[in-house]
Scaffold this motif. Structure first.
Motif, PDB file in Angstrom:
ATOM      1  N   ILE A   1      -4.840  -2.744  13.016  1.00 47.93           N
ATOM      2  CA  ILE A   1      -4.757  -3.798  12.410  1.00 47.93           C
ATOM      3  C   ILE A   1      -4.602  -4.860  12.780  1.00 47.93           C
ATOM      4  O   ILE A   1      -5.360  -6.513  12.864  1.00 47.93           O
TER       5      ILE A   1
ATOM      6  N   MET B   1       8.449  -4.264  12.279  1.00 46.72           N
ATOM      7  CA  MET B   1       7.502  -3.883  10.869  1.00 46.72           C
ATOM      8  C   MET B   1       7.384  -3.216  10.095  1.00 46.72           C
ATOM      9  O   MET B   1       8.018  -2.503  10.385  1.00 46.72           O
TER      10      MET B   1
ATOM     11  N   ILE C   1       1.172   2.223  14.034  1.00 45.24           N
ATOM     12  CA  ILE C   1       0.022   1.149  13.607  1.00 45.24           C
ATOM     13  C   ILE C   1      -0.802   2.649  13.412  1.00 45.24           C
ATOM     14  O   ILE C   1      -1.676   3.071  11.835  1.00 45.24           O
TER      15      ILE C   1
ATOM     16  N   SER D   1      -0.395   5.532  10.494  1.00 39.55           N
ATOM     17  CA  SER D   1      -0.109   5.427   9.191  1.00 39.55           C
ATOM     18  C   SER D   1      -1.715   5.476   8.535  1.00 39.55           C
ATOM     19  O   SER D   1      -2.455   5.619   9.061  1.00 39.55           O
TER      20      SER D   1
ATOM     21  N   HIS E   1       0.982  -3.253   5.380  1.00 41.33           N
ATOM     22  CA  HIS E   1       1.904  -3.547   6.454  1.00 41.33           C
ATOM     23  C   HIS E   1       2.860  -4.939   6.233  1.00 41.33           C
ATOM     24  O   HIS E   1       1.689  -5.629   6.306  1.00 41.33           O
TER      25      HIS E   1
ATOM     26  N   SER F   1      -4.158  -1.978   6.857  1.00 45.00           N
ATOM     27  CA  SER F   1      -5.029  -1.921   7.778  1.00 45.00           C
ATOM     28  C   SER F   1      -6.523  -0.745   7.511  1.00 45.00           C
ATOM     29  O   SER F   1      -6.997  -1.102   6.284  1.00 45.00           O
TER      30      SER F   1
END
Length: 327
Positions: free
Chosen positions: A165, A199, A214, A217, A223, A240
């Motif tokens: 991200i 988050m 992160i 994912s 997110h 992302s």
């Protein structure tokens, strides 16, 4: 003959049982030929091995993670007693090679791809981290420990990509703070110095757990991130993207331009399909936004510090220096 074979089988079972402690683990590493020169080749099924190697290993490669230099390779000879991954909290840990086992603990957790975990004292690589039952807890590499959650994900998932991200973070005494952000990620909403509070509704206390969430994912997932910026609480929605570098792949944020650097910041690969601003193989990056850089950490530190474009100083053929601006 049958009795001899049965006795041998029981011997192996006893060697690798919990009651044998770490001496059993040393024997298992030795008998399985897990450590070979500077590589680690762990039997994970009877006929496959998990390999850590900074060069391409021999044999049929079934899967490869270039970020952590991990491979799954076919094992023609096979080993009857493969290592299992312990996903429970271990009662004890030891760094094990084919001669010794040093008991200890993980001192610092793995923070994503760029900062591997560390033991509570210096351990010579290559080695593996196990509990007293010889279950795998991590892989000890020259850069640090690859934790078992990353290993398990690589073994079990068909999609070996990591998500991104656009932030890199560290723990401070106040919060998990953004140390740099990808300035070339389109509409990147984060800023240097942001404190990540939560988050997807889950509070954030440690950079290690945040980066794992992160990275693990799904690429393309959305997110919701809550940050504190200049005393104000801000809610950020971000999608992302595929992680392009990190770990054993040198990271500079310039990978989006199809440019790959070595550890001394020389360009070693350029994708023809990308706009690479006339750069050539062998060009060396010297400065980012008027700051001298010598390693990837320097580049990451200064790359986010610009308003309109990044000013980069390169050197070609050892003497010709030139600036380019990237935005």
């Amino acid at each position: 003959m049958l009795r001899a074979l049965l006795a041998l089988g029981f011997l192996f079972l006893n060697i690798y049982a919990c009651e044998g402690g770490y001496n059993s683990c040393i024997n298992k590493v030795k008998h399985s030929n897990t450590i070979q020169n500077q590589t680690i080749q762990i039997p994970i099924t009877k006929h496959t091995r998990l390999v850590f190697s900074q060069t391409r290993p021999h044999g049929k490669i079934l899967k490869h993670d270039p970020y952590l230099s991990l491979y799954i390779v076919k094992d023609k000879k096979g080993f009857k007693y493969p290592f299992k991954i312990n996903m429970r909290y271990p009662s004890g840990l030891a760094a094990v090679n084919k001669r010794t086992a040093y008991e200890g603990r993980i001192k610092k957790r793995q923070i994503g791809l760029n900062q591997l975990a560390t033991f509570n004292y210096r351990v010579k690589a290559p080695a593996i981290l196990t509990n007293s039952c010889c279950s795998l807890e991590g892989i000890i590499t020259p850069r640090g420990i690859i934790e078992k959650s990353y290993i398990k994900r690589f073994i079990n998932n068909s999609d070996i990509r990591y998500s991104d991200i656009g932030i890199r973070v560290k723990d401070t005494h106040k919060c998990v703070k953004v140390t740099s952000y990808d300035p070339f990620m389109k509409n990147n909403p984060f800023k240097k110095g942001d404190c990540i509070l939560s988050m997807d509704g889950r509070s954030v206390k440690y950079s290690s757990s945040l980066m794992q969430r992160i990275l693990f994912s799904k690429v393309g997932s959305t997110h919701n991130v809550k940050v504190r910026r200049n005393g104000k609480i801000i809610n950020i929605k971000v999608r992302s993207q595929k992680r392009l570098s990190g770990g054993y792949k040198v990271e500079t944020y310039l990978e989006k331009y199809g440019i790959t650097f070595d550890k001394n910041l020389y360009i070693i690969k350029i994708e023809k399909s990308k706009d690479h601003y006339g750069l050539l193989l062998g060009d060396q990056l010297l400065q980012v936004n008027r700051n001298d850089v010598k390693k990837q950490e320097d580049v990451m530190k200064y790359m986010s510090d610009f308003k309109f474009h990044a000013t980069l100083l390169f050197q070609r053929n050892g003497n010709f220096q030139f600036f380019i601006n990237m935005d």
